[in-house]
Scaffold this motif. Structure first.
Motif, PDB file in Angstrom:
ATOM      1  N   TRP A 192     -24.900   7.195 -16.737  1.00 50.69           N
ATOM      2  CA  TRP A 192     -24.282   8.065 -17.705  1.00 50.69           C
ATOM      3  C   TRP A 192     -22.903   7.176 -17.784  1.00 50.69           C
ATOM      4  N   THR A 193     -22.419   7.218 -18.984  1.00 51.46           N
ATOM      5  CA  THR A 193     -21.109   6.560 -19.043  1.00 51.46           C
ATOM      6  C   THR A 193     -20.302   7.412 -20.334  1.00 51.46           C
ATOM      7  N   TRP A 194     -19.058   7.734 -20.224  1.00 51.56           N
ATOM      8  CA  TRP A 194     -18.189   8.236 -20.995  1.00 51.56           C
ATOM      9  C   TRP A 194     -16.788   7.991 -21.072  1.00 51.56           C
ATOM     10  N   ARG A 195     -15.853   8.380 -21.763  1.00 53.49           N
ATOM     11  CA  ARG A 195     -14.612   7.938 -21.809  1.00 53.49           C
ATOM     12  C   ARG A 195     -13.733   9.115 -21.538  1.00 53.49           C
ATOM     13  N   SER A 196     -12.749   8.951 -20.751  1.00 51.70           N
ATOM     14  CA  SER A 196     -12.048  10.311 -20.255  1.00 51.70           C
ATOM     15  C   SER A 196     -10.570   9.898 -20.317  1.00 51.70           C
ATOM     16  N   CYS A 202      -6.433   6.063 -20.989  1.00 48.65           N
ATOM     17  CA  CYS A 202      -8.111   6.551 -21.109  1.00 48.65           C
ATOM     18  C   CYS A 202      -8.704   5.718 -20.090  1.00 48.65           C
ATOM     19  N   ARG A 203     -10.065   5.786 -19.600  1.00 52.26           N
ATOM     20  CA  ARG A 203     -10.682   5.308 -18.469  1.00 52.26           C
ATOM     21  C   ARG A 203     -12.236   5.495 -19.140  1.00 52.26           C
ATOM     22  N   ASP A 204     -12.911   4.494 -18.853  1.00 50.34           N
ATOM     23  CA  ASP A 204     -14.404   4.446 -19.211  1.00 50.34           C
ATOM     24  C   ASP A 204     -14.968   4.808 -17.543  1.00 50.34           C
ATOM     25  N   ILE A 205     -15.826   6.018 -17.419  1.00 49.36           N
ATOM     26  CA  ILE A 205     -16.251   6.605 -16.447  1.00 49.36           C
ATOM     27  C   ILE A 205     -17.593   6.178 -16.269  1.00 49.36           C
ATOM     28  N   ALA A 206     -18.337   5.367 -15.262  1.00 51.06           N
ATOM     29  CA  ALA A 206     -19.637   5.280 -15.163  1.00 51.06           C
ATOM     30  C   ALA A 206     -20.373   5.970 -13.879  1.00 51.06           C
ATOM     31  N   TYR A 207     -21.296   6.877 -14.226  1.00 49.58           N
ATOM     32  CA  TYR A 207     -22.007   7.559 -13.278  1.00 49.58           C
ATOM     33  C   TYR A 207     -23.246   6.894 -12.946  1.00 49.58           C
ATOM     34  N   VAL A 208     -23.518   5.988 -12.069  1.00 51.13           N
ATOM     35  CA  VAL A 208     -24.465   4.930 -11.924  1.00 51.13           C
ATOM     36  C   VAL A 208     -25.428   5.417 -10.854  1.00 51.13           C
ATOM     37  N   ASP A 209     -26.776   5.285 -11.130  1.00 53.37           N
ATOM     38  CA  ASP A 209     -27.612   5.938 -10.186  1.00 53.37           C
ATOM     39  C   ASP A 209     -27.674   5.269  -8.946  1.00 53.37           C
ATOM     40  N   VAL A 240     -26.509  -2.454 -15.280  1.00 50.82           N
ATOM     41  CA  VAL A 240     -25.593  -1.887 -14.666  1.00 50.82           C
ATOM     42  C   VAL A 240     -24.222  -2.847 -14.403  1.00 50.82           C
ATOM     43  N   ALA A 241     -24.324  -4.109 -14.179  1.00 58.13           N
ATOM     44  CA  ALA A 241     -23.416  -5.091 -14.174  1.00 58.13           C
ATOM     45  C   ALA A 241     -22.236  -5.243 -15.434  1.00 58.13           C
ATOM     46  N   ALA A 242     -23.042  -4.537 -16.593  1.00 57.06           N
ATOM     47  CA  ALA A 242     -22.552  -4.821 -17.794  1.00 57.06           C
ATOM     48  C   ALA A 242     -21.991  -3.569 -18.491  1.00 57.06           C
ATOM     49  N   LEU A 243     -22.164  -2.394 -17.619  1.00 58.38           N
ATOM     50  CA  LEU A 243     -21.436  -1.030 -18.207  1.00 58.38           C
ATOM     51  C   LEU A 243     -19.991  -1.028 -18.215  1.00 58.38           C
ATOM     52  N   PRO A 244     -19.679  -0.166 -19.309  1.00 57.18           N
ATOM     53  CA  PRO A 244     -18.007   0.001 -19.041  1.00 57.18           C
ATOM     54  C   PRO A 244     -17.772   0.845 -17.946  1.00 57.18           C
ATOM     55  N   CYS A 245     -17.040   0.274 -17.275  1.00 61.07           N
ATOM     56  CA  CYS A 245     -16.879   0.897 -15.731  1.00 61.07           C
ATOM     57  C   CYS A 245     -15.490   0.831 -15.358  1.00 61.07           C
ATOM     58  N   LEU A 270      -8.628   4.544  -7.292  1.00 56.51           N
ATOM     59  CA  LEU A 270      -9.772   5.111  -7.888  1.00 56.51           C
ATOM     60  C   LEU A 270     -10.366   4.113  -9.038  1.00 56.51           C
ATOM     61  N   ALA A 271      -9.562   3.809  -9.865  1.00 57.85           N
ATOM     62  CA  ALA A 271     -10.092   2.824 -10.728  1.00 57.85           C
ATOM     63  C   ALA A 271      -9.734   1.573 -10.734  1.00 57.85           C
ATOM     64  N   GLY A 272     -10.785   0.446 -11.377  1.00 61.16           N
ATOM     65  CA  GLY A 272     -10.259  -0.808 -11.092  1.00 61.16           C
ATOM     66  C   GLY A 272     -11.495  -1.892 -11.765  1.00 61.16           C
ATOM     67  N   ASP A 273     -11.353  -2.871 -11.721  1.00 62.66           N
ATOM     68  CA  ASP A 273     -12.137  -3.892 -12.547  1.00 62.66           C
ATOM     69  C   ASP A 273     -13.127  -4.474 -11.400  1.00 62.66           C
ATOM     70  N   GLY A 274     -14.677  -4.406 -11.942  1.00 65.05           N
ATOM     71  CA  GLY A 274     -15.695  -5.207 -11.173  1.00 65.05           C
ATOM     72  C   GLY A 274     -16.362  -4.214 -10.367  1.00 65.05           C
ATOM     73  N   ALA A 275     -16.130  -2.943 -10.423  1.00 70.68           N
ATOM     74  CA  ALA A 275     -16.716  -1.864  -9.400  1.00 70.68           C
ATOM     75  C   ALA A 275     -18.258  -1.921  -9.804  1.00 70.68           C
ATOM     76  N   CYS A 276     -18.652  -1.782 -11.123  1.00 67.87           N
ATOM     77  CA  CYS A 276     -20.082  -1.916 -11.408  1.00 67.87           C
ATOM     78  C   CYS A 276     -20.741  -3.210 -11.080  1.00 67.87           C
ATOM     79  N   ARG A 277     -20.103  -4.265 -11.373  1.00 64.26           N
ATOM     80  CA  ARG A 277     -20.598  -5.594 -10.774  1.00 64.26           C
ATOM     81  C   ARG A 277     -20.895  -5.744  -9.552  1.00 64.26           C
ATOM     82  N   ALA A 278     -19.916  -5.345  -8.809  1.00 65.59           N
ATOM     83  CA  ALA A 278     -20.035  -5.363  -7.114  1.00 65.59           C
ATOM     84  C   ALA A 278     -21.314  -4.557  -6.810  1.00 65.59           C
ATOM     85  N   TYR A 279     -21.407  -3.177  -7.570  1.00 61.61           N
ATOM     86  CA  TYR A 279     -22.468  -2.356  -7.015  1.00 61.61           C
ATOM     87  C   TYR A 279     -23.926  -2.973  -7.291  1.00 61.61           C
TER      88      TYR A 279
END
Length: 301
Positions: A192-196, A202-209, A240-245, A270-279
């Motif tokens: 799930w993704t949403w903007r907060s 503002c940040r894009d939050i990614a709750y990645v399974d 997942v690597a391409a999600l807003p994250c 807490l926030a930063g670039d590349g987290a979903c790509r690394a995951y």
């Protein structure tokens, strides 16, 4: 799943990628430090993540509350035992159970969905899921299509699950949460993704399974009958690597080194670039290793 996901090498990659970013968000609410190897039902106080998003799960299993004046969305329900702890945390964060209008999930295993029926009863919320997960939630258990079927405990059935499609947006007042089908760890896995936003940022939050390629003793990823499942898993990793994250959170906090980024023991942004790509990259390496290990040890005839 019975195997608790830990940070391991993934934590190192995530920490490095997050540390390169100057865009960090400090939690507004202090909490007692949770250890990286916490048990599923070890209690944690609620923790403010960012903007309208709160951590209301236990130390070992994530649940998130995304809030608005028109109502809230709860992501994941923990174990059957953990449901009461989630209820307590929602109240302790200053919110009312009856204001939870939707419950959504990451995947249909008892450690994340076992408490959903109780939380549905406590809140009156509508449960929303992709079709593969919805079938399991309503039935109260998985079938042989799940790689972990033989290791999974049954759950209390959930009534009247509303179906949602891949890419569909769940709207509630100003909230917009997008469902992403990310099968692999389970057939109904959903991210799930949403903007907060807060204080003009503002940040894009990614709750990645979960992205671990694990199974019971009967399932083999190299079985030709499962080639389509593995191909879908690989497509998940690309997605997942391409999600807003900007901010990554995972169903097992240790899988994304959350307790090194959130709470009083935080030592990384807490926030930063590349987290979903690394995951996703770490998950791809684990999947490739699983396939290689199976190929090196063919099943006994």
């Amino acid at each position: 799943m019975r195997l608790l996901e830990t940070a391991g090498a993934l934590a190192t990659l995530l920490a490095l990628s997050l540390a390169t970013s100057s865009a960090s968000a400090a939690p507004a609410t202090p909490a007692a430090a949770c250890p990286a190897d916490a048990g599923w039902d070890d209690p944690s106080p609620p923790v403010h993540v960012f903007g309208n998003t709160w951590y209301v799960g236990t130390c070992g299993i994530t649940a998130l509350l995304v809030t608005s004046p028109q109502g809230h969305v709860l992501l994941d329900g923990g174990t059957a035992r953990g449901a009461a702890l989630i209820e307590d945390n929602i109240r302790a964060a200053g919110f009312k159970l009856e204001d939870v209008k939707y419950i959504v999930g990451s995947h249909e295993h008892f450690d994340h969905a076992g408490g959903i029926a109780a939380l549905q009863a406590a809140t009156g919320a509508t449960v929303v899921a992709l079709e593969p997960a919805a079938v399991v939630l309503e039935r109260g258990g998985s079938d042989r299509g799940d790689p972990q079927y033989g290791q999974l405990d049954p759950m209390a059935p959930v009534a009247g699950v509303r179906r949602i499609a891949d890419g569909e947006v769940l709207a509630l007042g100003p909230l917009r949460l997008t469902a992403h089908a990310t099968p692999g760890h389970a057939p109904g896995s959903t991210s799930w993704t949403w903007r907060s936003c807060e204080a003009g940022s503002c940040r894009d939050i990614a709750y990645v399974d979960s992205l671990t390629a694990i199974s019971d003793d009967q399932w083999r990823f190299t079985d030709p009958a499962n080639a389509g499942y593995v191909a879908g898993f690989r497509r998940t990793l690309d997605a997942v690597a391409a999600l807003p994250c900007d901010i990554l959170v995972t169903p097992h906090p240790g899988a994304s080194a959350l307790w090194s980024r959130l709470g009083p023991g935080a030592s990384q942004p807490l926030a930063g670039d590349g987290a979903c790509r690394a995951y996703a990259a770490q998950a791809r390496a684990r999947l490739d290793k699983r396939l290689a290990d199976e190929a090196a040890a063919p099943p006994a005839r």
